[in-house]
Write an enzyme that holds these catalytic residues in place. Structure first.
Site, PDB file in Angstrom:
ATOM      1  N   ILE A  32       1.033  -1.181  -0.036  1.00  0.00           N
ATOM      2  CA  ILE A  32      -0.248   0.100  -0.062  1.00  0.00           C
ATOM      3  C   ILE A  32       0.793   1.156   0.180  1.00  0.00           C
ATOM      4  O   ILE A  32       0.745   2.134  -0.784  1.00  0.00           O
ATOM      5  CB  ILE A  32      -0.946  -0.039   1.279  1.00  0.00           C
ATOM      6  CG1 ILE A  32      -1.942  -1.251   1.075  1.00  0.00           C
ATOM      7  CG2 ILE A  32      -1.607   1.387   1.242  1.00  0.00           C
ATOM      8  CD1 ILE A  32      -2.813  -1.292   2.434  1.00  0.00           C
ATOM      9  N   SER A  33       1.703   1.530   1.102  1.00  0.00           N
ATOM     10  CA  SER A  33       2.529   2.682   1.054  1.00  0.00           C
ATOM     11  C   SER A  33       3.602   2.299   1.952  1.00  0.00           C
ATOM     12  O   SER A  33       3.928   1.242   2.744  1.00  0.00           O
ATOM     13  CB  SER A  33       1.754   3.711   1.530  1.00  0.00           C
ATOM     14  OG  SER A  33       1.337   3.399   2.933  1.00  0.00           O
ATOM     15  N   SER A  34       4.471   3.306   2.350  1.00  0.00           N
ATOM     16  CA  SER A  34       5.827   3.288   2.953  1.00  0.00           C
ATOM     17  C   SER A  34       6.177   4.470   3.598  1.00  0.00           C
ATOM     18  O   SER A  34       5.799   5.607   2.960  1.00  0.00           O
ATOM     19  CB  SER A  34       7.143   2.733   1.950  1.00  0.00           C
ATOM     20  OG  SER A  34       7.380   3.717   1.236  1.00  0.00           O
ATOM     21  N   GLY A  35       6.702   4.578   4.535  1.00  0.00           N
ATOM     22  CA  GLY A  35       6.980   5.879   5.328  1.00  0.00           C
ATOM     23  C   GLY A  35       8.257   5.731   6.076  1.00  0.00           C
ATOM     24  O   GLY A  35       9.225   4.646   6.049  1.00  0.00           O
ATOM     25  N   ARG A  39       6.461  -0.192   6.282  1.00  0.00           N
ATOM     26  CA  ARG A  39       5.806  -0.089   5.087  1.00  0.00           C
ATOM     27  C   ARG A  39       4.347  -0.685   5.494  1.00  0.00           C
ATOM     28  O   ARG A  39       4.207  -1.441   6.596  1.00  0.00           O
ATOM     29  CB  ARG A  39       6.307  -1.546   4.090  1.00  0.00           C
ATOM     30  CG  ARG A  39       7.599  -0.952   3.547  1.00  0.00           C
ATOM     31  CD  ARG A  39       8.142  -1.856   2.614  1.00  0.00           C
ATOM     32  NE  ARG A  39       9.183  -1.354   1.754  1.00  0.00           N
ATOM     33  CZ  ARG A  39       8.896  -1.725   0.558  1.00  0.00           C
ATOM     34  NH1 ARG A  39       8.042  -2.414   0.026  1.00  0.00           N
ATOM     35  NH2 ARG A  39       9.935  -1.113  -0.491  1.00  0.00           N
ATOM     36  N   VAL A  40       3.291  -0.433   4.744  1.00  0.00           N
ATOM     37  CA  VAL A  40       1.888  -0.914   4.768  1.00  0.00           C
ATOM     38  C   VAL A  40       1.661  -1.974   3.807  1.00  0.00           C
ATOM     39  O   VAL A  40       1.790  -1.825   2.624  1.00  0.00           O
ATOM     40  CB  VAL A  40       1.076   0.185   5.063  1.00  0.00           C
ATOM     41  CG1 VAL A  40      -0.256  -0.302   5.237  1.00  0.00           C
ATOM     42  CG2 VAL A  40       1.373   1.269   6.063  1.00  0.00           C
ATOM     43  N   ASP A 158      -0.772  14.785  13.884  1.00  0.00           N
ATOM     44  CA  ASP A 158      -0.468  14.723  12.369  1.00  0.00           C
ATOM     45  C   ASP A 158      -1.513  14.653  11.512  1.00  0.00           C
ATOM     46  O   ASP A 158      -1.625  13.768  10.539  1.00  0.00           O
ATOM     47  CB  ASP A 158       0.521  13.560  12.220  1.00  0.00           C
ATOM     48  CG  ASP A 158       1.387  13.719  10.900  1.00  0.00           C
ATOM     49  OD1 ASP A 158       1.376  14.689  10.313  1.00  0.00           O
ATOM     50  OD2 ASP A 158       1.700  12.752  10.522  1.00  0.00           O
TER      51      ASP A 158
END
Length: 342
Positions: A32-35, A39-40, A158
């Site tokens: 799905i995404s990373s930050g 990761r997700v 946030d």
């Protein structure tokens, strides 16, 4: 020493073998995404009804450039602790936490979209604004989730479109409590541990001016920014972030503050008495003076009906800013067109 001769190592090895692994319980469907945290992934449960989940995998902490296991990050501990204590329709639900190979996996309920995708879909694909009833519904649900967090003494810190999720049924879910903090008897002052909170475009003026003490009203400023972005399909205060200096000191965010005063005008001491005590007050005084143009911005954005709501959400003085509870009672939600039911 061989494993058989070291009772503790043997015990840990047996325990780890018995503990279910992520892939024992879930089928990973995709990324799905990373930050900065990790990761997700999108995953399907192998149990029961095969429900879809989002699994957040935290990176191990680093020591220098070499990844060595130094323990669980403060952000992960905070997010797990807060999520385990909360339950609300408009806040993403944590289902379980799995520890595997020194990595933490947080399993959340899955939401198909986020506000950033909704904004992009309307601006790029549909090329039309979000209708007032839908905008009000999204805003009302968002505030409903935030009121629950604030009543539980939690500041999110946030809030931004990418962290606000929405299911295919139109239910809004506040996500990503990685920066959230308890305000009720905190163990440390709120500014300790992380000097910078809230992505720059959604950062309240008291934070931009270097406030050491702040409260739930920073979230309400971010709510105003998100509602304005839903209305106009672009960030209302889109400034350039000034980077940390060599000593990791946070510089005055001049460009971001200019973007704010360009629409809201220069803060006056009579409307915000505490402004003169802010660490960056003198830097702010050097900026060119501006008048408030919020109504003009709302009119150009076809959002005149939301002017009063934004005006109260964007109060410079944090103590005069609309609270989540008062925002839910605001006449904007009572006036036609009414919010959609979902």
């Amino acid at each position: 020493m061989p494993l058989s001769q070291d009772p503790m190592r043997y015990y840990r090895s047996k325990r780890d073998q018995q503990r279910p692994r992520v892939t024992d319980k879930y089928t990973i469907l995709g990324f799905i995404s990373s930050g900065t945290y990790g990761r997700v992934y999108k995953a399907r449960s192998k149990e029961g009804d095969g429900r879809i989940h989002a699994i957040k995998k935290f990176k191990p902490d680093k020591e220098g450039d070499v990844i060595t296991y130094t323990g669980i990050s403060q952000s992960a501990i905070r997010e797990i602790a807060l999520n385990r204590e909360i339950s609300h329709e408009n806040v993403v639900e944590l289902k379980e936490v799995i520890l595997e190979d020194k990595s933490i996996y947080m399993v959340f309920e899955y939401a198909e979209h986020d506000f950033l995708q909704v904004i992009h879909h309307h601006s790029q694909t549909l090329r039309s604004s979000i209708s007032a009833p839908v905008l009000k519904s999204l805003s009302y649900q968002l505030l409903n989730g935030l009121l629950y967090l604030h009543d539980a003494h939690i500041i999110h810190r946030d809030l931004k479109p990418a962290n606000i999720l929405i299911t295919s049924n139109g239910i809004v879910k506040i996500g990503d409590l990685g920066l959230a903090r308890l305000t009720y008897q905190p163990l440390q002052p709120l500014f300790a541990g992380d000097k910078v909170v809230v992505t720059i475009w959604y950062r309240a003026p008291e934070l931009l001016l270097g406030a050491k003490h702040y409260n739930k009203s920073v979230d309400m400023w971010a709510i105003g920014c998100v509602v304005a972005e839903l209305a106009s399909l672009r960030p209302i205060f889109k400034g350039e972030e000034a980077k940390l200096d060599s000593k990791k000191n946070v510089p005055f965010q001049k460009d971001q503050f200019l973007k704010i005063i360009d629409i809201l005008g220069t803060p006056e001491e009579r409307e915000w008495p505490g402004v003169k005590d802010m660490p960056e007050y003198l830097n702010m005084k050097r900026l060119d003076r501006n008048d408030n143009k919020l109504y003009s911005w709302c009119s150009k954005t076809n959002f005149a009906h939301g002017h009063e709501f934004l005006k109260q959400t964007f109060a410079y003085d944090p103590d005069k800013r609309l609270t989540a509870r008062d925002a839910l009672r605001h006449k904007w939600f009572q006036e036609d067109p009414k919010p959609t039911t979902k």
